[in-house]
Write an enzyme that holds these catalytic residues in place. Structure first.
Site, PDB file in Angstrom:
ATOM      1  N   ASP A 209       5.036   7.485  -0.970  1.00 23.53           N
ATOM      2  CA  ASP A 209       4.397   6.243  -1.386  1.00 23.53           C
ATOM      3  C   ASP A 209       5.362   5.079  -1.553  1.00 23.53           C
ATOM      4  OD1 ASP A 209       1.772   5.031  -2.863  1.00 23.53           O
ATOM      5  OD2 ASP A 209       3.588   4.433  -3.915  1.00 23.53           O
TER       6      ASP A 209
ATOM      7  N   SER B  25      -0.484   3.469  -2.522  1.00 19.51           N
ATOM      8  CA  SER B  25      -0.650   3.811  -1.103  1.00 19.51           C
ATOM      9  C   SER B  25      -1.272   5.193  -0.949  1.00 19.51           C
ATOM     10  CB  SER B  25       0.695   3.761  -0.376  1.00 19.51           C
ATOM     11  OG  SER B  25       1.280   2.483  -0.458  1.00 19.51           O
ATOM     12  N   ASP B  26      -0.847   6.132  -1.776  1.00 13.40           N
ATOM     13  CA  ASP B  26      -1.437   7.468  -1.749  1.00 13.40           C
ATOM     14  C   ASP B  26      -2.914   7.429  -2.119  1.00 13.40           C
ATOM     15  OD1 ASP B  26       0.442   9.530  -1.006  1.00 13.40           O
ATOM     16  OD2 ASP B  26       1.581   9.026  -2.786  1.00 13.40           O
ATOM     17  N   VAL B  27      -3.238   6.713  -3.182  1.00 16.10           N
ATOM     18  CA  VAL B  27      -4.623   6.664  -3.657  1.00 16.10           C
ATOM     19  C   VAL B  27      -5.525   6.034  -2.599  1.00 16.10           C
ATOM     20  CG1 VAL B  27      -6.166   5.725  -5.409  1.00 16.10           C
ATOM     21  CG2 VAL B  27      -3.926   6.609  -6.079  1.00 16.10           C
TER      22      VAL B  27
ATOM     23  N   GLY C 264      -6.143   8.419   0.236  1.00 17.35           N
ATOM     24  CA  GLY C 264      -7.130   9.424  -0.145  1.00 17.35           C
ATOM     25  C   GLY C 264      -8.550   8.903  -0.046  1.00 17.35           C
TER      26      GLY C 264
END
Length: 399
Positions: A143, A171-173, A176
């Site tokens: 991220d 960025s990860d969220v 997802g």
């Protein structure tokens, strides 16, 4: 009424982007099997303190936040027996999601091309740093690096300060969330065609798309977007201000709201000034206007300005700490923070499902699992294995 079995999701993801996706599918009713490495599991199980629970039921707060509504199965994918068992589970699943490095699942014979030959209805999603193709495809993507490479850090922070990372792994969220919607689209298409498909989602792509108007600005006029701190590049006033006692946030979205704001602070002359009459003019003369507004707001407490702005239909609010935000009465009214009972009998709180569905409400059915908590249960249920066989698999290091 027709008996509808829950969607079966086989989850080979860890850390954050993938687990966010599979948690959301679990929230919506899917039966999610989280496949983990024996003895260690998801890396985030060890990312503490803080911890929830104790003893064998202890979970890191990081793991805890994105792994509800899943069952944990330990499986050693380094050996042929473990991979064969994974294959058999995949062929029983509706959706498979993985976030290993590019090429790893193919090396194990667990890639989409291989599995779809025997299971054409499979929806298979790969989440990676940069996608399955392109010059960066095999680079690791985390991220903080994605935030840097996507331009997000370059537009975050004070104008005269250094580029700054967002305080959460955004960025990860976002990735997802994109993966979840793409999987749902693929499932809807499967309902019509009977065939699954491959879904390729990348952190870099997702974060660039999430730059929305900032990326559009750069594409439209070719200039490099700058940093505005807590202000907005295209709307003025749309930022934080210092009141007599504390800071607060104000978002004036149109000229009518600006005129109301000027009346609130007793400065109707500002809305009559040609330099500030409309938003493009306010953007052009940003510094002159903000000086005037800042001086006015320093004369009274933040809550006074917030209440007056809200009464006039202007968005405004305090700058809360995380604890203050979680204690907001709106959180209780929405039932957003919920109690979860852990394996040791203790309870812990977590932020629950966001989307409110009227007919099929999302809910916390299962607490985040301990490592391998459901291994025997899953193998009995899905593969028809008895305890003797399961014990033998354990002794051989397959589970």
């Amino acid at each position: 009424m027709k008996n509808i079995h829950p969607l079966r999701v086989l989850d080979f993801t860890r850390v954050l982007a993938g687990p966010v996706c599979t948690m959301l599918l679990g929230d919506y009713g899917a039966d999610v099997i989280k496949v983990e490495r024996p003895g260690r599991g998801d890396d985030t199980r060890h990312w503490g303190p803080p911890w929830a629970g104790s003893g064998a039921a202890r979970l890191s707060a990081y793991f805890f936040c994105v792994n509800r509504n899943k069952r944990s199965l330990t499986l050693n994918l380094q050996g042929a027996d473990g991979r064969d068992l994974a294959r058999r589970l995949a062929l029983q699943s509706d959706v498979l999601i993985e976030n290993f490095r590019v090429g790893q699942m193919a090396a194990w014979g667990l890639d989409y091309e291989t599995l779809s030959r025997d299971h054409p209805g499979l929806v298979y999603c790969s989440i990676s740093g940069y996608g399955q193709a392109g010059p960066r495809a095999r680079e690791p993507g985390y991220d903080s690096v994605i935030q840097a490479q996507s331009g997000l850090m370059a537009i975050t922070g004070e104008a005269d300060g250094a580029p700054m990372k967002i305080g959460v792994a955004l960025s990860d969220v976002i990735t997802g969330l994109y993966a979840t919607t793409a999987i749902q689209a693929a499932l809807l298409q499967r309902e019509r065609s009977g065939r699954g498909q491959y879904v390729d989602v990348a952190l870099f792509d997702a974060q660039l798309a999430a730059m929305v108007n900032i990326a559009s600005n750069a594409l439209v006029d070719g200039t490099e977007p700058g940093r505005y701190g807590n202000a907005h590049p295209s709307i003025v006033p749309y930022q934080t201000f210092e009141a007599a006692d504390r800071s607060f946030s104000l978002a004036v979205g149109n000229d009518r709201q600006f005129a109301r704001l000027c009346a609130i602070i007793g400065r109707e002359d500002l809305s009559a000034d040609p330099r500030f009459a409309d938003n493009p003019s306010r953007v052009k003369h940003r510094e002159a206007l903000i000086l005037q507004l800042a001086a006015a707001f320093r004369l009274g407490p933040a809550q006074r300005w917030i209440d007056a702005a809200l009464a006039a239909g202007i968005p405004a609010g305090p700058i809360n700490g995380v604890g203050e935000a979680l204690a907001d009465p709106q959180v209780g009214a929405r039932g957003l923070v919920q109690d979860v009972t852990l394996g040791d009998g203790s309870t812990a709180q977590m932020v629950g499902p966001v989307a409110q569905l009227s007919a099929t409400p999302s809910r916390i059915r299962l607490a985040p699992p301990t490592l391998g908590q459901h291994t025997a249960e899953i193998l009995r249920e899905r593969q028809g294995l008895d305890d003797e066989v399961i014990d033998d698999l354990r002794r051989r290091g397959i589970l």
